[in-house]
Enzyme design. Structure first.
Site, mmCIF file in Angstrom:
data_model
loop_
_atom_site.group_PDB
_atom_site.id
_atom_site.type_symbol
_atom_site.label_atom_id
_atom_site.label_comp_id
_atom_site.label_asym_id
_atom_site.label_seq_id
_atom_site.Cartn_x
_atom_site.Cartn_y
_atom_site.Cartn_z
ATOM 1 N N LYS A 154 0.551 -23.772 12.339
ATOM 2 C CA LYS A 154 1.269 -22.590 12.830
ATOM 3 C C LYS A 154 0.650 -22.084 14.133
ATOM 4 C CE LYS A 154 4.089 -19.029 12.718
ATOM 5 N NZ LYS A 154 3.385 -17.904 13.276
ATOM 6 N N GLY A 199 10.340 -14.935 12.154
ATOM 7 C CA GLY A 199 10.499 -13.586 12.666
ATOM 8 C C GLY A 199 11.622 -12.849 11.962
ATOM 9 N N ARG A 247 0.836 -1.207 0.000
ATOM 10 C CA ARG A 247 0.000 0.000 0.000
ATOM 11 C C ARG A 247 0.867 1.251 0.000
ATOM 12 N NH1 ARG A 247 -4.113 0.319 4.674
ATOM 13 N NH2 ARG A 247 -2.104 0.074 5.724
ATOM 14 N N GLU A 293 4.803 -22.113 21.814
ATOM 15 C CA GLU A 293 5.725 -21.003 22.070
ATOM 16 C C GLU A 293 5.343 -20.244 23.348
ATOM 17 O OE1 GLU A 293 6.077 -18.396 18.568
ATOM 18 O OE2 GLU A 293 5.853 -16.716 19.948
#
Lengths: 300, 300, 300, 300
Positions: free
Chosen positions: D174, D114, D31, D181
């Site tokens: 996931k 990450g 965008r 986690e």
């Protein structure tokens, strides 16, 4: 240097081997003949030159207590006893005080590594005076994992060995390590169970294997879970029954003593307790209550 | 007043009886013949004078949904439908909107009381507009427990009935009630299990009976536990297996949606899940891991 | 009969009054002047005719230990000491053994009732030999709540008093009572928080008041919650900070020792610990980890 | 091959770079101007040769939904859309069905890695038909971590990538990864807090660093904790405040839906909720109750 080692079981035997490979002389004693080099604690003490270092690697509790006591009778001022077993940290102060009366030093060493330690090295958390720890340091250096190097080729400090504090600090640190271990295993277990519970996920061992590199949750325990699932993809050959060896209980007890909230580790401990019950008295009471107030049908 | 009641099972039948004892006319319909006064929903609607109040007391989920939908076809503007079942509060908005298109009101009523309600009264938590609730109020007054009086002889307000908020608030309040119920039962269960686990306490049912007056933990559930232990002092005839009927799950789901920490109620819900498992996949994974890293013996 | 009472604080003072109302003579001693009848333990012992019953109602731990020890010096064979405080059950065996050497009996009494006991009676859980308990029984009968009657007018047995087992069983039973209390309070607290978190429920105090009759979760604690919300509907004048007085910790410790899963009670204990922390070191570590791996923004 | 990539933020930008390094052509749209290669989705579609693969890497929820919908308008039969964001797995079926009406394929990809992914590779869990997954496979191969080799030099299969099942299975896997986690982070946090709470342990960062090799609990997260403690040994610069990004909540919701006991992961989620509260309404209620029954002093 010379090391006297008491206890040549699965752990002790491998540790003797690793220390020998590093060039030290290890004189081993065990209650059972077989691998032992001497046939009594007296023989062990006689075979070592003062100042001696004697590492005790026998089951925690009474076997360790009586070995330490007996060594106190046999050793000389300036010698050092190391308790490398899974003793409760509160035992260490007692041992150290007993030995101090005779001028003998004491070091507690929490040892992690299991059956893989011979190959990978053993992580060591030790407690004691700087002087006593120094006497054992060559053995610690032999046992610990090789220091990793950073990208510039410098040895990274502090990996695999710590002098955590005074007597007791080593076993305390190892105790906390085991408490964390309980919760990590529980975390993987809960994730595994949810994956296995849904039809949507068609390759549960594959999902878990996919996590072993690049993810936030990669770990050595995860590698072991992958291995276990390769051997038995549905874990059909295993029962959901888990012992606890003391450190998990002590960790939660210490949390309670120090007002530390410990919900995940305690949940993991309780899950082990529950895994060993044929039926749950708590849930019998719950079922009885449901029956009383609602006429809910009860399994009997 | 007249009340149309759909569903004459254990709950519905007793509620009809309690409303009749208060002097109201109850016309009951059930899918099964037997106790019913009319043999179709159409017959029920025909037998009531407008504006009608029809109370639906059938299993939550599809039976309630289809009954409400069918009533929407049969009733007239100004009539009110009450869902007194254990519906999820999110169903209420759907029902209310459907009925509102036809000018029919809707009230959701969480009902507590179980098999004891006929005698003691039913606690009622209701949601809806003030206007709709008012149309049903005489029935609520008949169903709710008699108001207790304080020491000066004044009726104590707000006991056994609440208009909790707009449509959905009644079932939401009842849902939370059940979540609390799960944790209270778990609390008593855990205490019972610990008492039963030690030799020191020789009279476990006696200890629990001693708590029923004068203590901080006295409650109706505790009275029921005393009763259960009188009938079966070791709970030998009962299995530690507990169903959950939905409200406990929804309570924890709502806690998650609203970021409310809910450790005790969720623990109680999970204990029920575990009570129904033959073996725990989580603990299989834990046992497999212990086997991998430590060579711990495994039960297979 | 005559009762010697050591400790005339909030609990002891009210208990003296209740025993006197039952027609017994109470001779009270307290470290502070004021309400005391005699000004030393020696004076207390002198004022009682043998065989004496002396009830100790002072803070648990050192105050109780030193009082029991001093009484051991002053009393005569055949006398009985009662520890009615919140002592840990493991202290009882020590006290009983000390006193037994002098022929003095010992009874431990867990007492529930708080500030309401004078009016409602005190629930009593006692441990000791049958012979020692019998000597104190008239006092127990005075303190305990009046026995309720069933519908046929027969006294219901076992309410408000139990001889739970040998020395220590009384305090053990009281300890478990308090553990259950923690989880019940947590259960109501979690339910309250969820109700307060949603806009849908417009009358939270009203919902909770509605539960006090006819529901499965009605209890004395619930009545107190209603009272607290009448005084302060949003609990705005109170901080979410809760001490723990020992019994909750001991309950979980005993659960661990006996391998009893105790998720709800332990969660309640940990919630109290957390309520007293300015910041959570655990969550600092979690926040630090999130920052490390994800660049998640961190509050500092 | 060619890849269209929508979303060039922290994750998307790095992923584009990694795919390019593997020799593929990446045409990126965002965008915001800046890094983008085309200035509209239409431009992106025009720049790709059919059959196209367009990877959507924008925030989950509405941004992803609207992007997928718009792509559905622009793409041609035989093209494939990949959602690599953190969408809830229940969205995937909706997306896939929408696109299927136009003959466009859909693959959901859970991505872990990450800020470290560019360097280490991204672990990928994907869901979809074999045909659709095959069209994206070269990109998956570029993104995933390099396959490790065993001691015989053979590539170890299944590391860093899994085709977990049909549409939705990737995000489900996931989601579970993230739930695990949470509990691992909580486990380390609880252990850290206990170590920090006792005087006995004098070198808390040292203890944690010692665990990074040779122990059962070594992991990448542990390495990060060591790093965080090197930068800030007492975590003094950080507040114990942790957001949750959705996957933890969904994991527990799914556990509830499938009746999977999940005590450790849920405890970790609740600890995050609590970390964000100024005061705990639950503990206000507990404090209010303690005040009512015991006259316990209350902090106000």
């Amino acid at each position: 240097m010379q090391l006297g080692l008491v206890g040549l079981g699965k752990m002790g035997g491998n540790m003797a081997e690793r220390v020998r490979r590093a060039g030290h002389e290890v004189i081993g004693y065990d209650r059972s003949p077989g691998a032992r080099d001497v046939d009594s604690l007296q023989g062990l003490v006689d075979a070592l030159e003062a100042p001696r270092v004697v590492w005790v690697m026998v089951p925690s509790g009474d076997p360790t207590r009586s070995t330490v006591r007996e060594l106190g009778e046999l050793l000389s001022p300036g010698d050092v006893v190391v308790d490398g077993g899974n003793s409760k940290f509160t035992d260490d102060k007692v041992h150290a005080d007993e030995l101090a009366e005779k001028g003998i030093g004491y070091v507690d060493a929490g040892v992690s590594g299991g059956v893989w330690g011979l190959q990978n090295g053993y992580a060591l958390m030790v407690g004691g005076t700087a002087e006593d720890v120094a006497k054992v340091q060559p053995v610690f250096d032999a046992l610990k994992p090789p220091a990793p190097h950073d990208e510039q080729g410098n040895e990274m400090p502090g990996v695999g060995f710590v002098h955590a504090g005074p007597v007791g600090a080593g076993h305390f640190a190892k105790m906390v390590h085991n408490g964390i271990e309980y919760a990590m295993m529980q975390a993987y277990g809960e994730g595994y169970e949810l994956l296995a519970a849904v039809d949507l996920v068609e390759d549960v061992p594959g999902v878990i294997a996919s996590w072993t590199q690049g993810t936030v949750i990669r770990s050595w325990l995860l590698d072991l879970l992958v291995k276990a699932l390769q051997e038995d993809p549905g874990l059909d050959k295993i029962t959901g029954y888990a012992e606890d060896s003391g450190e998990g209980r002590w960790t939660v007890e210490q949390a309670i003593e120090h007002a530390v909230p410990m919900p995940a580790i305690s949940a993991s401990l309780f899950a082990r307790f529950a895994s060993r019950q044929d039926d749950s008295p708590t849930m019998k009471a719950v079922a009885a209550l449901r029956n009383q107030f609602g006429g809910h049908s009860v399994q009997s």
